[in-house]
Design an enzyme around this catalytic site. Structure first.
Site, PDB file in Angstrom:
ATOM      1  N   ASP A   1      18.735  36.410  11.673  1.00 19.85           N
ATOM      2  CA  ASP A   1      17.183  35.939  11.700  1.00 19.85           C
ATOM      3  C   ASP A   1      16.789  35.696  10.154  1.00 19.85           C
ATOM      4  O   ASP A   1      15.584  35.266  10.257  1.00 19.85           O
ATOM      5  CB  ASP A   1      16.283  37.439  12.066  1.00 19.85           C
ATOM      6  CG  ASP A   1      16.639  37.836  13.566  1.00 19.85           C
ATOM      7  OD1 ASP A   1      16.463  36.932  14.298  1.00 19.85           O
ATOM      8  OD2 ASP A   1      16.970  39.083  13.791  1.00 19.85           O
TER       9      ASP A   1
ATOM     10  N   GLU B   1      24.558  33.903  16.481  1.00 19.12           N
ATOM     11  CA  GLU B   1      23.993  34.988  17.152  1.00 19.12           C
ATOM     12  C   GLU B   1      24.611  35.300  18.319  1.00 19.12           C
ATOM     13  O   GLU B   1      24.839  36.517  18.921  1.00 19.12           O
ATOM     14  CB  GLU B   1      22.425  35.107  17.247  1.00 19.12           C
ATOM     15  CG  GLU B   1      22.020  36.159  18.133  1.00 19.12           C
ATOM     16  CD  GLU B   1      20.361  36.099  18.411  1.00 19.12           C
ATOM     17  OE1 GLU B   1      19.717  35.103  17.909  1.00 19.12           O
ATOM     18  OE2 GLU B   1      19.766  37.034  18.989  1.00 19.12           O
TER      19      GLU B   1
ATOM     20  N   ASP C   1      20.201  28.145  23.691  1.00 22.37           N
ATOM     21  CA  ASP C   1      20.798  28.966  22.571  1.00 22.37           C
ATOM     22  C   ASP C   1      22.242  28.740  22.094  1.00 22.37           C
ATOM     23  O   ASP C   1      22.573  28.423  21.011  1.00 22.37           O
ATOM     24  CB  ASP C   1      20.695  30.440  22.849  1.00 22.37           C
ATOM     25  CG  ASP C   1      19.468  31.156  22.755  1.00 22.37           C
ATOM     26  OD1 ASP C   1      18.993  31.490  21.814  1.00 22.37           O
ATOM     27  OD2 ASP C   1      18.583  30.943  23.872  1.00 22.37           O
TER      28      ASP C   1
HETATM   29  C1  2IP Z   1      14.400  38.175  17.685  1.00 22.97           C
HETATM   30  C2  2IP Z   1      12.914  37.175  17.317  1.00 22.97           C
HETATM   31  C3  2IP Z   1      11.881  38.381  17.671  1.00 22.97           C
HETATM   32  C4  2IP Z   1      11.571  39.489  16.696  1.00 22.97           C
HETATM   33  C5  2IP Z   1      13.059  40.033  16.504  1.00 22.97           C
HETATM   34  C6  2IP Z   1      14.122  39.011  16.441  1.00 22.97           C
HETATM   35  O1  2IP Z   1      15.226  37.205  17.730  1.00 22.97           O
HETATM   36  O2  2IP Z   1      12.580  36.710  16.366  1.00 22.97           O
HETATM   37  O3  2IP Z   1      10.529  37.616  17.816  1.00 22.97           O
HETATM   38  O4  2IP Z   1      10.639  40.507  17.087  1.00 22.97           O
HETATM   39  O5  2IP Z   1      13.191  40.771  15.706  1.00 22.97           O
HETATM   40  O6  2IP Z   1      15.394  39.656  16.628  1.00 22.97           O
HETATM   41  P1  2IP Z   1       9.343  40.188  16.526  1.00 22.97           P
HETATM   42  O7  2IP Z   1       8.789  38.915  16.990  1.00 22.97           O
HETATM   43  O8  2IP Z   1       8.657  41.381  16.796  1.00 22.97           O
HETATM   44  O9  2IP Z   1       9.296  39.984  14.739  1.00 22.97           O
HETATM   45  P2  2IP Z   1      15.651  36.342  19.111  1.00 22.97           P
HETATM   46  O10 2IP Z   1      14.379  35.922  19.673  1.00 22.97           O
HETATM   47  O11 2IP Z   1      16.577  35.397  18.385  1.00 22.97           O
HETATM   48  O12 2IP Z   1      16.494  37.211  19.986  1.00 22.97           O
HETATM   49 CA    CA Z   2      16.802  35.768  16.221  1.00 23.00          CA
END
Ligand code: 2IP
Ligand code: CA
Length: 370
Positions: free
Chosen positions: A306, A84, A59
């Site tokens: 995201d 991020e 990351d």
């Molecule tokens: C996360 C990742 C998760 C998502 C969440 C993001 O980002 O995309 O999968 O949850 O909202 O913030 P979900 O899978 O339930 O949609 P990261 O992996 O970068 O923390």
């Molecule tokens: Ca993300």
């Protein structure tokens, strides 16, 4: 140089391939992965979605590589590239190391050696990967990005999500594609998202998404796929995504596995097939690719990094990504530059409804709020 477009979207696309190469390298080296998975704390963690939120060296390094590449080609953007992650990772003896991509492999190597407790072999392999340059003909992309774009760089901001679906990335599971042509979990849901937005209006302008784990060969080696789009006023509609999709199939809505049952039930009762998938970026990519009709999320668990890249793609295709729940109205998500305040500032607090079809956005918004 042939195969190296001079546009910002071209630069971001090539940088995303260096990033994807790093992500694959870290994933295939179990030692690297186990050494460098770290829990995020305090304001940096996404506690509204995960009880524990992790980050990896991949990351942090990916974010630094993409920011460095963009800054090298567009020095005027140096202070407008936001990510991020913060740029530190703790090494094995508990010391915080700030990851820096230098001008040379040796400079980067020096920093990575410290992060990797002088594991010279792993550090060299990652430092070389961080400096590897790709050309467009080496990428799995349907259309070469333009050589230039109509963007006022003084107004441009960039959000990077270096590894979206970090949890899927760490667990490393591989899942078969469903009958609608997408994956509900596993490495396929990992994406690298680079979103370009207008700092004055908050509107998305362009996006790049790289899916590092798109296909696996007989020797279990992964290769990726990438996509780009422009949605600035003058170049809206310029993208590498499929324009025509087969609409002759059930209306699928993709949601998070954490979505409330009341919401999924009401969507099903209205005739939608509701399925889940991991990764906010991946779900939005499924919308852009036309694999699903819409992505619906009523929770506050996604952030600017995201959504910005895929949002630009969906706008380029004539659709949009809007706030989902009241009190927010049916307005598109907007983006702002990173400041010193915490990560919650960049949260899409009223959820998301995203679709290539504006009438679907309206219909689902009414269904959820009325
Ligand atoms: C996360 C990742 C998760 C998502 C969440 C993001 O980002 O995309 O999968 O949850 O909202 O913030 P979900 O899978 O339930 O949609 P990261 O992996 O970068 O923390
Ligand atoms: Ca993300």
């Amino acid at each position: 140089m042939p195969g190296v477009p001079q546009s910002l979207v071209g630069c971001a696309l090539l940088a995303s391939e260096t990033a994807a190469d790093i992500a694959r390298r870290c994933r295939s080296d179990t030692r690297l992965l186990s050494l460098l998975v770290q829990e995020k704390c305090g304001d940096d963690a996404n506690h509204s979605r995960f009880a524990r939120d992790f980050k990896t060296l991949a990351d942090v390094l990916v974010q630094c590589v993409v920011a460095k590449r963009i800054g090298q080609q567009f020095p005027e953007l140096n202070d407008s590239v936001y990510g991020e992650e913060n740029d530190t990772i703790q090494n094995n003896v508990g010391r915080d190391v700030t990851i820096r991509v230098g001008d040379t492999v040796d400079e980067t190597l020096e920093c990575l050696c410290e992060a990797l407790d002088n594991d010279l072999e792993s550090a060299r392999s990652l430092a070389e990967a961080a400096h590897r340059q790709f050309t467009v003909d080496q990428l799995n992309v349907d259309l070469v990005p333009p050589d230039s774009e109509v963007l006022d760089l003084t107004k441009v901001g960039i959000w990077i999500d270096p590894i979206d679906s970090t949890n899927e990335y760490i667990s490393g599971n591989v899942e078969a594609e469903n009958e609608f042509g997408f994956h509900s979990s596993g490495l396929h849901c990992v994406t690298i998202n680079i979103g370009v937005f207008d700092k004055e209006t908050g509107k998305p302008l362009a996006g790049v998404i790289n899916q590092p784990f798109y296909m696996r060969d007989a020797d279990k080696r992964w290769s990726g796929r990438c996509y780009w789009a422009l949605c600035n006023q003058q170049q809206k509609g310029l993208h590498s995504l499929p324009t025509f999709v087969n609409e002759n199939k059930p209306d699928v809505i993709v949601t998070s596995s954490s979505e409330c049952e009341a919401v999924t039930t009401s969507l099903r009762q209205s005739g939608y097939t509701v399925l889940t998938a991991a990764g906010a970026g991946y779900k939005l990519l499924c919308v852009a690719l036309g694999a699903v009709r819409a992505y619906v999320l009523t929770k506050d668990s996604t952030f600017a990094w995201d959504t910005c890249a895929a949002h630009a793609m969906i706008v380029s295709l004539g659709g949009n990504a809007c706030h989902c729940v009241r009190p927010a109205g049916l307005e598109p998500l907007t983006y702002s530059p990173k400041t010193l305040s915490g990560n919650r500032t960049y949260c899409n607090a009223a959820g998301i409804i995203a679709s290539r079809h504006p009438q679907t956005v309206q219909k689902v918004h009414a269904l959820i709020n009325d």
